[in-house]
Design a protein around this motif. Sequence first.
Motif, short mmCIF file in Angstrom:
data_model
loop_
_atom_site.label_atom_id
_atom_site.label_comp_id
_atom_site.label_asym_id
_atom_site.label_seq_id
_atom_site.Cartn_x
_atom_site.Cartn_y
_atom_site.Cartn_z
N ARG B 3 0.85 -1.19 0.00
CA ARG B 3 0.00 0.00 0.00
C ARG B 3 0.89 1.25 0.00
N ARG B 4 0.32 2.32 -0.53
CA ARG B 4 1.02 3.60 -0.47
C ARG B 4 0.12 4.65 0.15
N PHE B 5 0.75 5.69 0.74
CA PHE B 5 -0.03 6.83 1.21
C PHE B 5 -0.51 7.64 0.01
N THR B 6 -1.65 8.28 0.17
CA THR B 6 -2.18 9.13 -0.92
C THR B 6 -1.15 10.16 -1.38
N ALA B 7 -0.37 10.68 -0.43
CA ALA B 7 0.59 11.73 -0.78
C ALA B 7 1.83 11.18 -1.47
N GLU B 8 1.96 9.84 -1.51
CA GLU B 8 3.12 9.25 -2.19
C GLU B 8 2.87 9.06 -3.68
N ILE B 9 1.68 9.40 -4.12
CA ILE B 9 1.34 9.22 -5.54
C ILE B 9 1.24 10.59 -6.20
N ASP B 10 1.72 10.69 -7.42
CA ASP B 10 1.54 11.95 -8.14
C ASP B 10 1.23 11.66 -9.61
#
Lengths: 434, 434
Positions: B3-10
């Motif tokens: 899983r990733r944090f929302t802020a880790e995606i761009d």
Amino acid sequence: MERRFTAEIDPSMAGEKATLVGWVHEIRDLGGITFLILRDREGFAQVTLPKKRVEAELLGIVKHISRESVIRVTGTIKEDERAPGGYEILPHEIRVLSYADSPLPLDPTGKVKAELDTRLDSRFMDLRRPEVLAIFKIRSYVLDTIRNFFKEHGFIEINTPKIVATATEGGTALFPITYFNREAFLSQSPQLFKQIMMSAGFDRVWEIAPIFRAEEHDTTRHLNEATSIDIEASFMDYEDVMRILEDLIARVYESVKRECEKELSDLDIRIEVPDTPFRRITYTEAIDLLKSTDNPEFSELVWGDDLSASCEHELGRLIGEHYFITDWPTDSKPYYTQPAENPEISLSFDLMHPRMELASGSERIHDLDLLISRIDAMGLNPDSFEFYLRAFKFGIPPHSGWGLGLERLLMTMLGLENIREAVLFPRDMRRLSP
Amino acid sequence: MERRFTAEIDPSMAGEKATLVGWVHEIRDLGGITFLILRDREGFAQVTLPKKRVEAELLGIVKHISRESVIRVTGTIKEDERAPGGYEILPHEIRVLSYADSPLPLDPTGKVKAELDTRLDSRFMDLRRPEVLAIFKIRSYVLDTIRNFFKEHGFIEINTPKIVATATEGGTALFPITYFNREAFLSQSPQLFKQIMMSAGFDRVWEIAPIFRAEEHDTTRHLNEATSIDIEASFMDYEDVMRILEDLIARVYESVKRECEKELSDLDIRIEVPDTPFRRITYTEAIDLLKSTDNPEFSELVWGDDLSASCEHELGRLIGEHYFITDWPTDSKPYYTQPAENPEISLSFDLMHPRMELASGSERIHDLDLLISRIDAMGLNPDSFEFYLRAFKFGIPPHSGWGLGLERLLMTMLGLENIREAVLFPRDMRRLSP
């Protein structure tokens, strides 16, 4: 003139002036020359007073000074291979800041051995010994290392209350407080609060804080006030948090070995960094392993029994390094522990050092109905846990966590005989002072 | 899939697959398209379900999901300027990990305002609001900044006992504990222990730990369990430790301003870094300043009076920035405070924010006879302090220190109305739960 630590001076500064402050560790009057050994937090320095070349006033001061008095010395740095740090100070000025009475309650050079109780009674003096100071420098360094590790792993620090209305685990080992005419208790563990923080969406949290246990243990490995290192992490299973735990232990050993050379040498010990991953054995395998020994003490063991201190010792002897005991009987673990598919077994673990248990953790129940039924099954009243149970009603992620005893970590890493040696001012059944 | 944090995606990751976990913040069903806003610790992500291009099963799940349920979403990242973070997720899989009951006890979007008491009753839900989470991210960051500052300045961390036999200042504001059939108390302050550590030769120490005060205050700036930031330093005078304190405050403001941009914006505040050195006025000047105002409330003030909350307010209004009030009357300060040459005046200070007192400190008495006579003069019994006084008998350096309230620092820096907002689970006269 700005004071410097003894360790901040080296022979390359010969000819410069310096001011040192510290304790009179030793005075040796050899007739024509007097050596005063000054001790500060970072080491020792030799102050040299050759009778013919030093003012009579300084010699007079040094003659009447008692051991362990606190002084301030200003003088010239001179190279001297034989002195600590390779230099000596030829003093221009010596001021006594605080006279020490005699006799001293303890020998701060450690030449005269004292019992731990005597040492703790005069802890202010005991802590002046470099090998005792070393333990607490390492303790401070270990805490810093652990916090940095948590930061790197995306954990947020939390501070949960130490005054609580309910026992974490419903046990009786609680210290009661009078809180504005109400009954309250000292917190045994941040467990319930760190789980609430999972419902609050903090995702990964840590806390390092005192815990209080009113257990009537009088052993070398129990404290009634201890420091607990706690984490809780959402969307992680028990394997995930076991990996974090073993990586943390290895990191602590590695960092101490690398950065605390002087302290380890003051303690006269070497430490070995444990290999990861640590060995994992299930509770069932542990029971089988014990039964397979010749020791008649273990022949009667049955599945579901607690592992006594002597079981732990025997396993430690057989395994000889850090290891996990996993998959404990569900009924031997607290109500918040997640059962496996086979509900007799839980998704839980203890981290063991060959000498003793260091940490305990598990996957947690996040299903409210199951949690209530487990509280019931343990003979506790779910009503007392209402503030906790509400946090499971409105969306809570699956989560796992553990608690690690800081003093046990230090005790086993540094080979201390008694856990009290890892605490500045220990609290136990008999000791409430200093 | 990790899983990733929302802020880790761009948006640059468009086309990649990702797994997100978090809470259902909002669902908007526009007929042909449904938007699900997922919230995690680091922000928001939009999960987009166009009716015609998404499996019926997923639409069915989303239709029946309640707000604040916890879900796991795996899907493809797609650029979308209008969505939070500039991307949306086209889901392949949605799993509900925990259903939220309704109605919710609080509105986690914060659109419906609630009283602080209501918020604290359902703190797990209140903390889901980004502007509340932001306070505790900043709190965690501030603690880290303070510890690093102490490390840079050569301070060692200590942990002193919270269960003690004697009141620090002999006051009555103590919570009594039953400690194995003996009377004990919760520690009000690490004061006596950090001074003992000066005798132990630790030179410079810090502790950040809970303190417990049984004061019957019911105000917006008092807590019965608070976090105290304490230092004590040998061979330093009160000016030295005031400089450390003002540098620390400035460092905290600077670091938060630089590193916590998102959190400050979630809180919708800007902070100004205070200039150092802070203004210093003596207690005598403070009295004169108050008397020089037109306010009749202050016209009767005489030297030796306490500065009431309204005095503090008026001074804060006149000065308008952080300042020190120094040189307090000796009799208004605790017995361990060093008197000046004129013994009516003490080498002491309070650090003030225009809104309230933040910290208190002084040079300490290190002469045993003077210390005993001050304990006597305060009407206390030196016998109760024997464990402390012994540490002054065998060489103790001159030393100074202070204690700073973490929650007051946060409250004033972040402009919080009530100190309880700076604590996860506050304890006061009325509140013992959650």
